[in-house]
Scaffold this motif. Structure first.
Motif, PDB file in Angstrom:
ATOM      1  N   PHE A  79      47.475 -16.272  73.301  1.00 36.79           N
ATOM      2  CA  PHE A  79      48.574 -15.357  72.998  1.00 36.79           C
ATOM      3  C   PHE A  79      48.106 -13.908  73.076  1.00 36.79           C
ATOM      4  N   LYS A  80      49.006 -13.048  73.531  1.00 36.03           N
ATOM      5  CA  LYS A  80      48.756 -11.618  73.435  1.00 36.03           C
ATOM      6  C   LYS A  80      49.061 -11.189  71.999  1.00 36.03           C
ATOM      7  N   ALA A  81      48.574 -10.029  71.611  1.00 38.98           N
ATOM      8  CA  ALA A  81      48.808  -9.527  70.254  1.00 38.98           C
ATOM      9  C   ALA A  81      48.991  -8.025  70.278  1.00 38.98           C
ATOM     10  N   SER A  82      49.952  -7.548  69.528  1.00 34.36           N
ATOM     11  CA  SER A  82      50.196  -6.109  69.447  1.00 34.36           C
ATOM     12  C   SER A  82      49.172  -5.459  68.528  1.00 34.36           C
ATOM     13  N   HIS A  83      49.106  -4.143  68.581  1.00 29.61           N
ATOM     14  CA  HIS A  83      48.194  -3.397  67.710  1.00 29.61           C
ATOM     15  C   HIS A  83      48.515  -3.678  66.245  1.00 29.61           C
ATOM     16  N   GLU A  84      49.818  -3.695  65.915  1.00 25.57           N
ATOM     17  CA  GLU A  84      50.242  -3.959  64.542  1.00 25.57           C
ATOM     18  C   GLU A  84      49.901  -5.392  64.122  1.00 25.57           C
ATOM     19  N   GLY A  85      50.074  -6.319  65.054  1.00 24.54           N
ATOM     20  CA  GLY A  85      49.770  -7.720  64.756  1.00 24.54           C
ATOM     21  C   GLY A  85      48.293  -7.925  64.458  1.00 24.54           C
ATOM     22  N   VAL A  86      47.451  -7.271  65.238  1.00 23.15           N
ATOM     23  CA  VAL A  86      46.001  -7.366  65.022  1.00 23.15           C
ATOM     24  C   VAL A  86      45.636  -6.801  63.656  1.00 23.15           C
ATOM     25  N   ILE A  87      46.217  -5.645  63.317  1.00 22.33           N
ATOM     26  CA  ILE A  87      45.957  -5.041  62.008  1.00 22.33           C
ATOM     27  C   ILE A  87      46.336  -6.008  60.891  1.00 22.33           C
ATOM     28  N   HIS A  88      47.472  -6.665  61.052  1.00 20.82           N
ATOM     29  CA  HIS A  88      47.924  -7.600  60.015  1.00 20.82           C
ATOM     30  C   HIS A  88      46.907  -8.715  59.807  1.00 20.82           C
ATOM     31  N   PHE A  89      46.397  -9.288  60.881  1.00 24.57           N
ATOM     32  CA  PHE A  89      45.435 -10.383  60.733  1.00 24.57           C
ATOM     33  C   PHE A  89      44.126  -9.900  60.114  1.00 24.57           C
ATOM     34  N   TYR A  90      43.742  -8.658  60.386  1.00 20.92           N
ATOM     35  CA  TYR A  90      42.567  -8.090  59.725  1.00 20.92           C
ATOM     36  C   TYR A  90      42.829  -7.932  58.217  1.00 20.92           C
ATOM     37  N   GLU A  91      44.052  -7.546  57.876  1.00 21.93           N
ATOM     38  CA  GLU A  91      44.406  -7.397  56.463  1.00 21.93           C
ATOM     39  C   GLU A  91      44.438  -8.754  55.765  1.00 21.93           C
ATOM     40  N   VAL A  92      44.918  -9.760  56.471  1.00 18.97           N
ATOM     41  CA  VAL A  92      44.921 -11.114  55.901  1.00 18.97           C
ATOM     42  C   VAL A  92      43.487 -11.567  55.639  1.00 18.97           C
ATOM     43  N   ARG A  93      42.589 -11.255  56.577  1.00 21.43           N
ATOM     44  CA  ARG A  93      41.186 -11.625  56.391  1.00 21.43           C
ATOM     45  C   ARG A  93      40.584 -10.945  55.164  1.00 21.43           C
ATOM     46  N   LYS A  94      40.968  -9.703  54.905  1.00 21.69           N
ATOM     47  CA  LYS A  94      40.481  -9.002  53.712  1.00 21.69           C
ATOM     48  C   LYS A  94      40.931  -9.713  52.440  1.00 21.69           C
ATOM     49  N   ILE A  95      42.169 -10.212  52.443  1.00 21.05           N
ATOM     50  CA  ILE A  95      42.682 -10.928  51.279  1.00 21.05           C
ATOM     51  C   ILE A  95      41.880 -12.196  51.040  1.00 21.05           C
ATOM     52  N   PHE A  96      41.583 -12.929  52.103  1.00 22.38           N
ATOM     53  CA  PHE A  96      40.812 -14.158  51.942  1.00 22.38           C
ATOM     54  C   PHE A  96      39.365 -13.870  51.557  1.00 22.38           C
ATOM     55  N   SER A  97      38.855 -12.722  51.994  1.00 22.79           N
ATOM     56  CA  SER A  97      37.523 -12.312  51.563  1.00 22.79           C
ATOM     57  C   SER A  97      37.514 -12.055  50.061  1.00 22.79           C
ATOM     58  N   LEU A  98      38.588 -11.450  49.566  1.00 19.71           N
ATOM     59  CA  LEU A  98      38.725 -11.212  48.123  1.00 19.71           C
ATOM     60  C   LEU A  98      38.839 -12.532  47.367  1.00 19.71           C
ATOM     61  N   VAL A  99      39.597 -13.460  47.916  1.00 15.53           N
ATOM     62  CA  VAL A  99      39.724 -14.786  47.297  1.00 15.53           C
ATOM     63  C   VAL A  99      38.359 -15.445  47.186  1.00 15.53           C
ATOM     64  N   ASP A 100      37.563 -15.339  48.248  1.00 15.03           N
ATOM     65  CA  ASP A 100      36.209 -15.902  48.233  1.00 15.03           C
ATOM     66  C   ASP A 100      35.350 -15.266  47.149  1.00 15.03           C
ATOM     67  N   LYS A 101      35.425 -13.957  47.015  1.00 15.90           N
ATOM     68  CA  LYS A 101      34.621 -13.264  46.006  1.00 15.90           C
ATOM     69  C   LYS A 101      35.014 -13.704  44.597  1.00 15.90           C
TER      70      LYS A 101
END
Length: 214
Positions: A79-101
């Motif tokens: 799939f292609k991804a927009s700039h905004e879409g990529v940012i969102h997935f990076y933000e989701v990863r930050k949330i899961f990183s926090l969950v891990d911590k």
């Protein structure tokens, strides 16, 4: 001294509670079979001109990305991804990183808590945590049954400070393979797992409490 003991009890109860919640989230996220089931159950193949194996490949990439190093570039296989879409997935990863911590911190605190429970023969923190945990899934399942869409939107409004999670299908077609019903199934599984942990905590408390009775 009593105030210190009370404070420690509150901390350990919270730690046990957060451990159960974060572990439930981690189990659900990594339980990929739920999504594999939903591919057929929700008819996800009908939403895209793509085979089930190709859909799984892209979903597996998303899950792996959530636990990838910070400098990992986001690039979906199909799939292609927009700039905004990529940012969102990076933000989701930050949330899961926090969950891990939170998970690992609570795990460390729980090790201390269990040691002190055995040392002082007092396991009441498991009872109190069980009470807290049992109320959460009951509440969640109730609101899910009333209006999951509103809960879903409210969740995103709380955890994200932008609207990048509202994907444009033309710019971010990956959203076609991520229907809201799938996220509802994930939320239900998390609630059920939390309830199971509540039962486990209560059983553990009762067994230990009865064992130390004179």
């Amino acid at each position: 001294m009593k105030k210190i003991h009370a404070l420690l009890k509150y901390i350990f109860v919270l730690s046990l509670t957060l451990f159960a919640i974060t572990l439930s989230v981690k189990i659900t996220v990594n339980f990929r079979q739920l999504y594999y089931f939903d591919i057929k159950y929700l008819g996800i193949e009908k939403f895209v001109n793509m085979s089930a194996s190709e859909i799984k490949k892209n979903y597996n990439y998303l899950i792996s990305f959530l636990y990838s190093p910070p400098n990992t570039q986001f690039k979906l296989p199909s799939f292609k991804a927009s700039h905004e879409g990529v940012i969102h997935f990076y933000e989701v990863r930050k949330i899961f990183s926090l969950v891990d911590k939170i998970f690992y911190i609570s795990l460390l605190l729980n090790s201390v808590a269990v040691y002190l429970c055995y040392k002082y023969k007092n396991f009441s923190i498991f009872k109190y945590s069980s009470w807290l945990l049992v109320s959460l899934p009951i509440f969640l399942l109730t609101v899910f049954s009333i209006n999951f869409n509103k809960v879903f939107n409210t969740f995103h409004a709380i955890f994200f400070n932008n609207d990048y999670w509202i994907f444009d299908i033309d710019k971010d077609p990956v959203i076609r393979i991520l229907p809201e019903e799938f996220f509802m199934h994930c939320a239900i599984l998390i609630a059920v797992l939390i309830l199971i942990f509540s039962v486990i905590y209560m059983i553990f408390y009762k067994n230990k409490h009865n064992a130390i009775k004179p």
